[in-house]
Every structure is written in structure tokens, then in C-alpha cells.
Design an enzyme around this catalytic site. Structure first.
Site, PDB file in Angstrom:
ATOM      1  N   GLU A 137       0.850  -1.202   0.000  1.00 25.91           N
ATOM      2  CA  GLU A 137       0.000   0.000   0.000  1.00 25.91           C
ATOM      3  C   GLU A 137       0.880   1.245   0.000  1.00 25.91           C
ATOM      4  O   GLU A 137       0.668   2.168  -0.773  1.00 25.91           O
ATOM      5  CB  GLU A 137      -0.917   0.004   1.223  1.00 25.91           C
ATOM      6  N   HIS A 186       4.162   6.956  10.114  1.00 27.07           N
ATOM      7  CA  HIS A 186       5.349   6.903   9.244  1.00 27.07           C
ATOM      8  C   HIS A 186       6.641   7.294   9.962  1.00 27.07           C
ATOM      9  O   HIS A 186       7.599   7.727   9.322  1.00 27.07           O
ATOM     10  CB  HIS A 186       5.165   7.796   7.997  1.00 27.07           C
TER      11      HIS A 186
HETATM   12 ZN    ZN Z   1      -1.563   2.491   5.994  1.00 22.77          ZN
END
Ligand code: ZN
Length: 467
Positions: A336, A434
């Protein structure tokens, strides 16, 4: 703040099924089966919260390390998850080949302000898919801008410089993932826009609500005909330091060294496991998440927890003896973060499989306390799923709304009647997202299990009632 509905849900879970049936009775003309479904819903929530199986497995997954798409770490995780699926004694477990882009960070990045005050080292991380700098790094003046539009206006100033997108995400609204969506274009397309203006490299301010010294990575897309230039994210504090240096000395120079590089494409796999429907096996409900993560942490929220929630749906139904009428299929996507190539591969399979995809639901908004589901589908489908909200209330679901939030992978399945995203109270998601902070310890077990329960209830009801 706790809504009335939420208080009822809590009370229902605690006081047992009999009282819960009274509390959650559908207001107008309950359909046959409603109390049976509610009984199943309360059992699902209780089993998820007491056993915490998915949360325990998340520890095992995170202990394997980060799962960058096309990396050995992801392949290890696919092997582990396949073993977990096989232990569940599912009717079918298989790997679906996906060609994925490969990239390696290659070591720590360096960014150093070099001005009259001396050298100041900044916390920085390359963006995913970025080309690297030459071994010795590059050095240049910096052009600070707030947006791609501003860069285009000031394009002539960008030549041979390092363009610095200093646009924070708006922390002044409740849903920070929506704020993220508004500025993520700087990360995705800023490097192309800067390359077209003749810039040497790009730095972006990390897309986060945190005020710490962790850089946040994420994907960039090179689509321009201009030669790609290196790009990296500065931590929020580093971005503040650079902006302050530029204010003091507009011609401050910055040295940037990124040892990352794109690699040739590789074959990876979506991992799929299913419980075949006992009456209508050709009608399918997908529960999904993406198994790949960024490489700075094991991606506990993004999206390891989502994967364990999707897998927990099958496990909960098995443990509770809720054999589905229609097929319930768990899809753990291979890629993804780095290009959604896993999503495209499953969608191509879905459109040619001859099956009917009734619903495809995903958990990819962090594993926080669930609030609702986004839904893309017809008015009739929306009305039907909305009418089931009282069945979802024991898991904390207050609403079902039109929209496509949290469906990065399943939204590619264009022939599904309902595309659903599990949406959570993600107040701290953009603090972790992230970054090196997205670790197992940052996950609340009860919030994660409630999300799994919400997906399991919805999958169970769609399986029984159709859509
Ligand atoms: Zn994700």
C-alpha cells in the site's frame, strides 16, 4: 466526551446479553434475526476484549521488524501471517503474486545547515522511492515555500537550489488525518514540481501534529519528464531550525546526503485466507489491511494492527462457532505504502473471478478506538448498513457515513456493492504516522480489539443478511 449511545454500549457489554438486547433494540420494527445478530455481536465484543488474541499476535508481528514493501522483512511477515492463517484451519489460504517497486534507504540521511554560525545537523529521513544524492552529497542555497502553487509562482528562484516545503498539517481541527490529506500533495508531487523548476533537491516539513525531532517518511511519485531529484523529510524541530536559519541568513547553505536508491521491481504477494460460505460461497465479504509498512518502525498502527484486526475477524468467527452463510475473506495486501500495487492485483482478480463482492472493508487509520464506518455504495446499500448500526454499537460504532476514508486498498475493488473504511478516534495517529514511534507499545489493546470486533460484527451480519 461520551455520547449516550456509547454509554449504553459500555453498559451492554458489561451487563450481559439479556440486558443488552433490551438496550440495543432497533427502534422501529426490528427485522427478524435482529436479536440473534445482537446476541452474536455482544459475544464477539466480549471474546475480542477478553481473549485479546489479535493484540498478542501484533507483538509477534512487530518483533519481526519493519515490513518495507519488497523487502526481506515483508517476506518474513508474509510467511509468519500465512502460518497464522493455516493455524486457523481456514478453508483456503493462498498467495497472490504482485510485482512491486523496490527501494532501499541505504543508511542514515544527513542534512546540515552550513552558515556563519557554524554547522547545524538536522534530523532527516529520505522519502520512499527517492533517488539518492551523489556519495559526497549536494550543497546549495534553500528556497522556502508553503505550497506547490507558491513554488510555481517563484519558479525562477528555484534553479539549482534545495526547495524546502515548510507547510505544517493543520492541528486545529479534530480529525488530523483530514488535515494530512490536504498537505500530502507536497510530499507526493513537490519533488516533481521542484525538478521542473530546475531545483537540485527537495526537503519537506514532516506531515505530523507532533513537535518532536522524528522525521516522517512516506511515498513520493515521480511522474514528470524532468529528471528525478532527491527528496527527504525534516523532523518538525529541524524544519523550525531551518526556517529560523533562513530568516537570519536567507542565503544559508544546506548540505544534503541521501544514500537511498530505487531497485529493480520484485515479485511479492498478497496473502489471502477465507472461510467459505455455507450457503452462498460465491458471494464474498472482504476484510482487509496492508501488511507492508515503512522501514523506520514495525508499523504497529500502520498497518500491522489493521492486519491483525482483519485476521481476528476470521479467528473470532471460528472461535465462536459462527459459520458464515457467505464467504468471508481476509486479504493482507503486499504494497500500500509504495504504490498500491497489491490493491490493483486483488482488484483485477476480483473483477475476473466470477464472484460477487458484497462488501470490502478495511482498517488503515491506526488502531484507535473505533467510531464509525465510511461507506461508498448506493443509497439503498447505505440505508441497509445504517440500519445495522445498533448491532455495531457494542463495539463503539456510532455512525455509518457516505465517504471513502480509510479505504486505500479496497477502494480499487470497483465491483463491490459496499466499500467500507473503519474510522477511529485518531487524535494521536499523526503523531506516530510513518515515524520511528509507530511501535507495538503505542497500541491500546482494547481499542484494537474493539475495532476487530466492529469488523467481525459487520462481516457476520452481511454474511447472514446479504447486501
Ligand atoms: Zn496504511
Amino acid at each position: 466526551m461520551i455520547s449516550g449511545k456509547r454509554r449504553m454500549a459500555t453498559a451492554g457489554s458489561l451487563l450481559g446479553i439479556g440486558l443488552a438486547v433490551t438496550l440495543f433494540a432497533v427502534p422501529a420494527g426490528p427485522e427478524p434475526g435482529t436479536s440473534r445478530h445482537l446476541e452474536a455481536a455482544v459475544r464477539i465484543v466480549r471474546e475480542a476484549l477478553v481473549a485479546r488474541e489479535g493484540y498478542g499476535l501484533l507483538k509477534e508481528l512487530c518483533d519481526l521488524g519493519p515490513r518495507l514493501s519488497a523487502s526481506a522483512g515483508l517476506e518474513r511477515a508474509i510467511g509468519w501471517a500465512r502460518g497464522r492463517m493455516e493455524k486457523l484451519n481456514l478453508d483456503r489460504v493462498w498467495l497472490q503474486p504482485v510485482t512491486v517497486q523496490a527501494w532501499e534507504r541505504g543508511g542514515p540521511a544527513e542534512a546540515v545547515i552550513e552558515d556563519r554560525a557554524g554547522a547545524v545537523r538536522l534530523s532527516v529521513a529520505a522519502l520512499g522511492n527517492s533517488v539518492g544524492t551523489p556519495e559526497a552529497g549536494i550543497s546549495g542555497e534553500v528556497l522556502e515555500v508553503g505550497s506547490i502553487e507558491e513554488l510555481r509562482r517563484r519558479g525562477a528562484e528555484a534553479r539549482s537550489k534545495i526547495v524546502f516545503f515548510n507547510a505544517p498539517i493543520d492541528g486545529g481541527v479534530r480529525l488530523t488525518d483530514e488535515s494530512y490529506d490536504r498537505v500530502v500533495v507536497n510530499r507526493m508531487s513537490g519533488p516533481d514540481a521542484a525538478a521542473e523548476a530546475g531545483a537540485a533537491a527537495v526537503l519537506i516539513r514532516s506531515l505530523t501534529t507532533a513537535r518532536d525531532d522524528h522525521p516522517r517518511t512516506g511515498v513520493l511519485k515521480y511522474r514528470s519528464k524532468a529528471a528525478p531529484i532527491p527528496a527527504a523529510a525534516l523532523s518538525p524541530r529541524a524544519a523550525d531550525a531551518l526556517a529560523a536559519a533562513l530568516e537570519r541568513q536567507p542565503r544559508s547553505r544546506l548540505r544534503l546526503r541521501l544514500p537511498c536508491r530505487p531497485l529493480p521491481d520484485r515479485t511479492s504477494h498478497n496473502l489471502i485466507g477465507e472461510i467459505r460460505g455455507r450457503e452462498k460461497p460465491e458471494e464474498v465479504i472482504v476484510v482487509a489491511a496492508h501488511l507492508d509498512s515503512w522501514d523506520l518502525a514495525p508499523g504497529a498502527h500502520d498497518d500491522g494492527g489493521g492486519c491483525l484486526q482483519a485476521l481476528e475477524v476470521l479467528s473470532l468467527l471460528k472461535r465462536l462457532g459462527l459459520a458464515p452463510k457467505r464467504t468471508i475473506r481476509c486479504v493482507l495486501y503486499a504494497d500500500e505504502e509504495n504504490g498500491s500495487l497489491g490493491a490493483r492485483a486483488y482488484a483485477a482478480f476480483a473483477s475476473g473471478s466470477g464472484e460477487t463482492h458484497l462488501a470490502a472493508m478495511e482498517s488503515d487509520r491506526g488502531v484507535f478506538e473505533p467510531r464509525g464506518f465510511s461507506l461508498t455504495g448506493s443509497e439503498a446499500v447505505l440505508a441497509k448498513v445504517r440500519a445495522w448500526q445498533p448491532l455495531l454499537a457494542p463495539a463503539g460504532i456510532d455512525w455509518v457515513r457516505p465517504g471513502d476514508g480509510g479505504t486505500a486498498d479496497v477502494s480499487y475493488i470497483t465491483n463491490a456493492r459496499a466499500i467500507l473504511g473503519l474510522l477511529n478516534d485518531s487524535q494521536t495517529y499523526m503523531d506516530l504516522h510513518h515515524s520511528a514511534l509507530d511501535v507495538y507499545e503505542a497500541v491500546n489493546p482494547r481499542a484494537m480489539e474493539l475495532g476487530a470486533a466492529a469488523m467481525a460484527i459487520l462481516a457476520h451480519v452481511v454474511s447472514e443478511e446479504g447486501l
